[in-house]
Design an enzyme around this catalytic site. Structure first.
Site, PDB file in Angstrom:
ATOM      1  N   SER B  71     -14.237 -36.946  -5.992  1.00 11.59           N
ATOM      2  CA  SER B  71     -13.403 -35.925  -6.640  1.00 11.59           C
ATOM      3  C   SER B  71     -11.909 -36.224  -6.516  1.00 11.59           C
ATOM      4  O   SER B  71     -11.097 -35.575  -7.156  1.00 11.59           O
ATOM      5  CB  SER B  71     -13.690 -34.537  -6.050  1.00 11.59           C
ATOM      6  N   LYS B 108      -8.642 -32.381  -0.959  1.00 13.02           N
ATOM      7  CA  LYS B 108      -8.178 -31.948  -2.283  1.00 13.02           C
ATOM      8  C   LYS B 108      -6.653 -31.901  -2.270  1.00 13.02           C
ATOM      9  O   LYS B 108      -6.023 -31.951  -1.217  1.00 13.02           O
ATOM     10  CB  LYS B 108      -8.709 -30.539  -2.615  1.00 13.02           C
TER      11      LYS B 108
END
Lengths: 458, 152
Positions: B71, B108
């Site tokens: 991701s 993230k």
């Protein structure tokens, strides 16, 4: 304003701080397993035998320190209790991080155990309570370990302040909330101080064990205030010189030196700052050999055996111009032992792993961890001779110590001379019980093994 | 203190592919930055470049983590990379962070505007992570470096 005869009164008295991690082993586990936050957690001793650390939630379930694991097992189903095997590699590394952060806040530090140290603020100006709050915040932010700090003019008072700081945090209503987390007895007026003493049971005082505690209570001495008001000479006559020292310390007179401290039960620590910086590995080895030998004497005095040896070395953060280096390692033993030669051997193996030439080392230390009672079948004990098992009353340890020291030095010579196979075998002659096998619920060595780094999902 | 920031992040702020540093190259480059043309008299003062010193500003607060998942691909962080996470740095908008989501660590990019906070992936096939009602977003640490092993 505090001109009374007691603790905080003397402005010229030094200020010491006692810093320790809350439920340290559990806190270390929670840093890397955030899902454990808020759940009852215990950390178990070797062989998953009994609880050696408990989260506040586990304490609330009534789990006692040292309680055998089989007695708690049903709480897994009922209360979602999580039990973990002790992960000393992780605790050792987190300890080293915590100690070096704490060390940077004071000119002098005595590391007392894996999660406890004393700081000496001699010569430091300014608000020490605030300084300790900053330190606490930094340790929490940097490592994720919550600490409590107690300050006072003597070690006994600093330890008592630490107890108050912890209790005020864990049990709201027990003490004033301003005393939670960081408590400075030296900053209080006499009245406030005495009110605190009165609210604290005599058994909470460092150095007052259960036996003396019971005797004191029999004699009507139930609170710390009662004890503080006793006359030192009377205490010496009716109890002991040790308790007299405790009373004087409570009265604000420093009289406990490092070596007088009662040995902690779960680890045994021996460390020292060097008078002059040490650069050679050989000198470090010599120092660590002595520290290990001294720790081993204490270990045998409490009839214990160690499952691992934690070694640390560091340069001085105050010599800003020197290149800085600090490292530590936890060396597991094949078999738990109290044998000086085996312990020294492991300590030196650890040293070889972390020693880097070219640095001016200011401090080194050894900590025996994963302590357990000696097993009957313990091997390699003979060199202690008759001193072993004898009650430690007279001056007999002197001769025995010298024997141990000699043995230890032999071990160094062998280690650094010919590389000694005998010693390597000495720890594990009979049983082949591996370190890993005894720890079915051990979490990964998150900070000390490449293969076991924590996973971050992306 | 050396800084590899310029080398590792020529363009601060935007996602940048992370460069794996060849130690020999780093030594040449940093030696130049540090000393110009070193004279023979200074030779004894030269120490080999130590990646720990260059990459880890707060040794007590820095932890290593292994990345699993893709991701963060467009931020140069791939499956199997090792990231250095510094807990001494206060997380700010735009930092790549390790956050705790449902009891697990996730890497993230932190998006923060006023009291609005979310975690953004760097891969269009993933969606943002928003704290649910009453939840606070817990940032565990700030990622300062990604280490990527090349096939050799």
């Amino acid at each position: 304003m505090s001109a009374g005869p007691n603790a905080g009164a003397n402005p010229r008295a030094p200020t010491l701080a006692r810093v320790d991690g809350n439920n340290f082993y559990v806190s270390c586990e929670r840093v890397f397993r955030p899902s454990l936050v808020g759940r009852p957690v215990v950390v178990l001793s070797n062989n998953d035998g009994c609880a050696i650390a408990r989260s506040n939630e586990a304490k609330a379930l009534g789990i006692r320190m040292g309680q055998p694991w089989f007695q708690c097992q049903e709480m897994v189903q009922q209360h979602g209790l999580v039990a973990l095997s002790a992960n000393f590699a992780l605790y050792g590394d987190m300890s080293d991080r915590m100690m070096t952060v704490a060390e940077s806040f004071a000119p002098r530090q005595e590391v007392y155990s894996i999660d406890e140290s004393f700081l000496d603020f001699d010569g430091v100006q300014g608000d020490l309570t605030q300084r300790c709050r900053t330190m606490r915040e930094q340790i929490l932010a940097w490592l994720g370990i919550p600490c409590c700090v107690g300050l006072g003019p003597t070690k006994t008072l600093a330890k008592l302040a630490n107890h108050i700081a912890k209790t005020a945090e864990r049990k709201p209503g027990s003490y004033s909330p301003e005393l939670a987390q960081v408590c400075h007895l030296g900053a209080l007026g006499t009245n406030e101080l005495h009110a605190l003493f009165e609210a604290t049971a005599v058994g909470e005082v460092w150095g007052v064990g259960p036996r003396i505690g019971a005797k004191l209570i029999d004699g009507g001495i139930t609170t710390v205030l009662d004890l503080v008001r006793m006359d030192a000479a009377t205490v010496r006559r009716h109890f002991s010189v040790v308790l007299e020292k405790t009373v004087r310390e409570l009265q604000g007179v420093p009289c406990i030196e490092l070596d007088d401290e009662p040995a902690p039960k779960q680890q045994i620590m021996c460390s020292r700052s060097f008078g002059e910086a040490v650069t050679r590995g050989r000198d470090l080895a010599e120092a660590l050999t002595e520290f290990t030998s001294r720790a081993a004497v204490k270990l045998r005095a409490q009839q214990g055996a160690a499952g691992a040896v934690h070694v640390f070395i560091r340069t001085s953060p105050f010599r800003k111009d020197d290149p800085q280096y600090a490292n530590s390692v936890t060396v597991p033993l094949v078999q738990p032992t109290a044998d000086t030669a085996s312990l020294v051997h492991s300590a030196l193996r650890g040293l070889r792993q972390i020693y880097r030439p070219g640095f001016r080392y200011a401090k080194a230390g050894v900590m025996l961890v994963d302590l357990q009672p000696q097993e009957v079948a313990q091997a390699a004990f003979d060199f202690d001779g008759p001193a072993l098992g004898a009650s430690r009353t007279s001056s007999e340890p002197k001769a025995a110590d010298r024997v141990k020291l000699m043995t230890a030095f032999d071990a160094v010579n062998q280690r650094f001379g010919r590389g000694s196979l005998q010693l390597a075998g000495a720890g594990g002659v009979n049983k082949k019980k591996g370190w890993g096998m005894r720890q079915e619920r051990r979490t990964p060595c998150y900070t000390t093994s490449w293969a076991e780094l924590p996973i971050a999902r992306a | 203190m050396y800084s590899l920031d310029k080398i590792l992040r020529p363009d601060q702020g935007a996602p940048v592919p992370v460069i794996a540093v060849d130690p020999a190259w780093a030594q040449r480059t940093l030696a130049t930055v540090q000393c110009g043309f070193p004279s023979p008299a200074e030779d004894h003062a030269m120490e080999r470049v130590d990646l720990n010193k260059v990459l880890i500003k707060h040794p007590q607060a820095t932890f290593l983590m292994r990345v699993r998942g893709d991701s963060m691909r467009e931020a140069g962080i791939d499956d199997g990379d090792v990231v250095l996470v510094d807990r001494a740095i206060k997380a700010a908008h735009g930092h790549v962070v390790v956050a705790v989501v449902d009891g697990e660590f996730t890497v993230k990019r932190l998006w923060q505007r006023g009291s609005n906070v979310k975690l953004q992936p760097a891969n269009p096939t993933y969606s943002d992570i928003l704290p649910r009602d009453g939840q606070t977003l817990e940032v565990w640490g700030v990622v300062t470096t990604a280490i990527k092993a090349m096939r050799v």
